[in-house]
Design an enzyme around this catalytic site. Structure first.
Site, PDB file in Angstrom:
ATOM      1  N   THR A 205       0.823  -1.213   0.000  1.00 24.02           N
ATOM      2  CA  THR A 205       0.000   0.000   0.000  1.00 24.02           C
ATOM      3  C   THR A 205       0.855   1.260   0.000  1.00 24.02           C
ATOM      4  O   THR A 205       2.025   1.228   0.395  1.00 24.02           O
ATOM      5  CB  THR A 205      -0.884   0.038   1.274  1.00 24.02           C
ATOM      6  OG1 THR A 205      -1.849   1.079   1.156  1.00 24.02           O
ATOM      7  CG2 THR A 205      -0.076   0.284   2.526  1.00 24.02           C
ATOM      8  N   THR A 238      -7.465  -4.848   4.834  1.00 14.93           N
ATOM      9  CA  THR A 238      -7.395  -3.535   4.204  1.00 14.93           C
ATOM     10  C   THR A 238      -8.248  -2.582   5.038  1.00 14.93           C
ATOM     11  O   THR A 238      -9.094  -3.031   5.817  1.00 14.93           O
ATOM     12  CB  THR A 238      -7.904  -3.589   2.749  1.00 14.93           C
ATOM     13  OG1 THR A 238      -7.806  -2.281   2.173  1.00 14.93           O
ATOM     14  CG2 THR A 238      -9.341  -4.042   2.670  1.00 14.93           C
ATOM     15  N   GLY A 239      -8.006  -1.296   4.878  1.00 19.65           N
ATOM     16  CA  GLY A 239      -8.791  -0.326   5.634  1.00 19.65           C
ATOM     17  C   GLY A 239      -7.929   0.455   6.604  1.00 19.65           C
ATOM     18  O   GLY A 239      -6.706   0.500   6.460  1.00 19.65           O
TER      19      GLY A 239
HETATM   20  N1  ASP Z   1      -4.467  -0.401   5.496  1.00 19.16           N
HETATM   21  C1  ASP Z   1      -3.832   0.688   4.820  1.00 19.16           C
HETATM   22  C2  ASP Z   1      -3.147   1.546   5.838  1.00 19.16           C
HETATM   23  O1  ASP Z   1      -3.700   1.757   6.909  1.00 19.16           O
HETATM   24  C3  ASP Z   1      -4.714   1.564   4.022  1.00 19.16           C
HETATM   25  C4  ASP Z   1      -5.792   0.965   3.230  1.00 19.16           C
HETATM   26  O2  ASP Z   1      -6.048  -0.220   3.243  1.00 19.16           O
HETATM   27  O3  ASP Z   1      -6.437   1.731   2.532  1.00 19.16           O
HETATM   28  O4  ASP Z   1      -2.130   2.093   5.516  1.00 19.16           O
END
Ligand code: ASP
Length: 327
Positions: A205, A238-239
């Site tokens: 990411t 994710t998130g």
């Molecule tokens: N999990 C990722 C982070 O917190 C961001 C995402 O999944 O959008 O960097």
């Protein structure tokens, strides 16, 4: 009697080609369940997972290793300049730096990760190199970059004109405040089970859009964004990374599957844990995915809208996950 059951189990295991010895003696799988296996199998987060899965499938369908498949798979997303949350074209932090986090884990429990890495297009390949060429698990910042450059990676400006323009626009109205919303999540997490019966996973990411400079999320943290235990299965996330880190989400899911929860129920439990441990999850998305030893797969998220790309010998499609709250 017990010995006979064990011998039957051992014979079945070797017939199916399972490579993990401790799992091959597991009493928890019956013959019927084994018959349902669809191998190989790969799942990955969000719509961009379809292209990533296609690259992973090239290897998996020819008997390739899950580790190679997940690395090559997520590299497609990292190298896609139209994707705003991974690799080149990723949204920068609030100071205009694209900083990358990634991790990878194989069936042996070997793992590698990079955090706060700049100017390298494929952080997942650096993470794999950390795993394979160093005695460490994680390298961060300048040290990670130096390691990459010394090992043949090229320096590349990851802030492309489109993301630079969007950042300039954001600066005018933002008051330098880091936004939190459910739109800016495009991390790719991918987990796979190969023909030999081995699991691996990868997560990569550019992190939350316009995050504070220096912020590192869950994506490079083994156990949070990703966990693989060849006896049990694999999970990824994710998130909003802060929420995932607080409950060590992917490790929790693998342990719940070890206790007998299905992948979807284990992911649901992890989402429930997040909701129980935070005063509010308002407007904040987290999604989990998992595969277990029986080849079952599933996911769960806080809000609707989370989905995953699935590829098996029979299927090549997006799957919507269940969720706790409607956005
Ligand atoms: N999990 C990722 C982070 O917190 C961001 C995402 O999944 O959008 O960097």
């Amino acid at each position: 009697m017990r010995r006979r059951k064990f011998l039957e189990w051992a014979a079945l295991s070797s017939f199916l080609g399972f490579s993990n010895k401790s799992w091959a003696t597991s009493p928890s799988l019956g013959q019927e369940e084994c018959k349902k296996w669809e191998k190989p199998l790969v799942i990955s987060t969000w719509n961009h997972g379809m292209d990533a899965n296609a690259a992973a499938w090239e290897l998996l369908s020819k008997g390739g290793k899950a580790l190679d498949a997940v690395e090559k798979g997520v590299m497609v997303t990292e190298s896609d300049p139209t994707n705003r949350s991974v690799g080149i074209g990723g949204t920068p932090d609030r100071d205009g730096h694209v900083t990358l986090d990634a991790c990878i884990m194989n069936e042996e429990g070997d793992c590698g990760s990079v955090a706060f890495l700049e100017d390298i297009e494929n952080p997942i390949a650096v993470a794999r190199m950390v795993m394979e060429k160093t005695p460490h698990v994680m390298l961060a910042g300048k040290g990670a970059q130096l390691f990459a450059l010394q090992n043949g990676f090229e320096r590349k400006d990851l802030l492309i004109p489109e993301t630079k323009a969007a950042w300039e626009k954001w600066k005018k109205t933002s008051n330098y405040e880091t936004p939190v919303n459910i739109e800016n999540h495009d991390t790719i997490g991918m987990i796979a089970l190969d023909q030999a019966g081995d699991f691996s996973g990868a997560c990569t990411t550019s992190g939350l859009a316009y995050k504070m400079h220096g912020r590192v999320g869950d994506s490079p943290i083994i156990g949070a964004s990703l966990f693989v235990d060849n006896e049990v299965g694999a999970a990824c996330a994710t998130g909003v990374g802060e929420m995932v880190i607080r409950i060590v989400g992917s490790h929790l899911i693998v342990e719940l599957m070890r206790q007998g929860y299905s992948p979807e129920k284990a992911c649901k439990k992890a989402i429930e844990r997040i909701m129980a441990k935070h005063k509010s999850v308002e407007g904040q998305q987290v999604g989990f995915l998992a595969i277990d030893r029986k080849g079952r797969h599933g996911g769960y998220s806080i809000y609707n809208g989370f989905n995953y790309a699935l590829r098996t010998p029979e299927r090549n499609e997006m799957v919507e996950t269940k969720y706790m709250k409607k956005w």
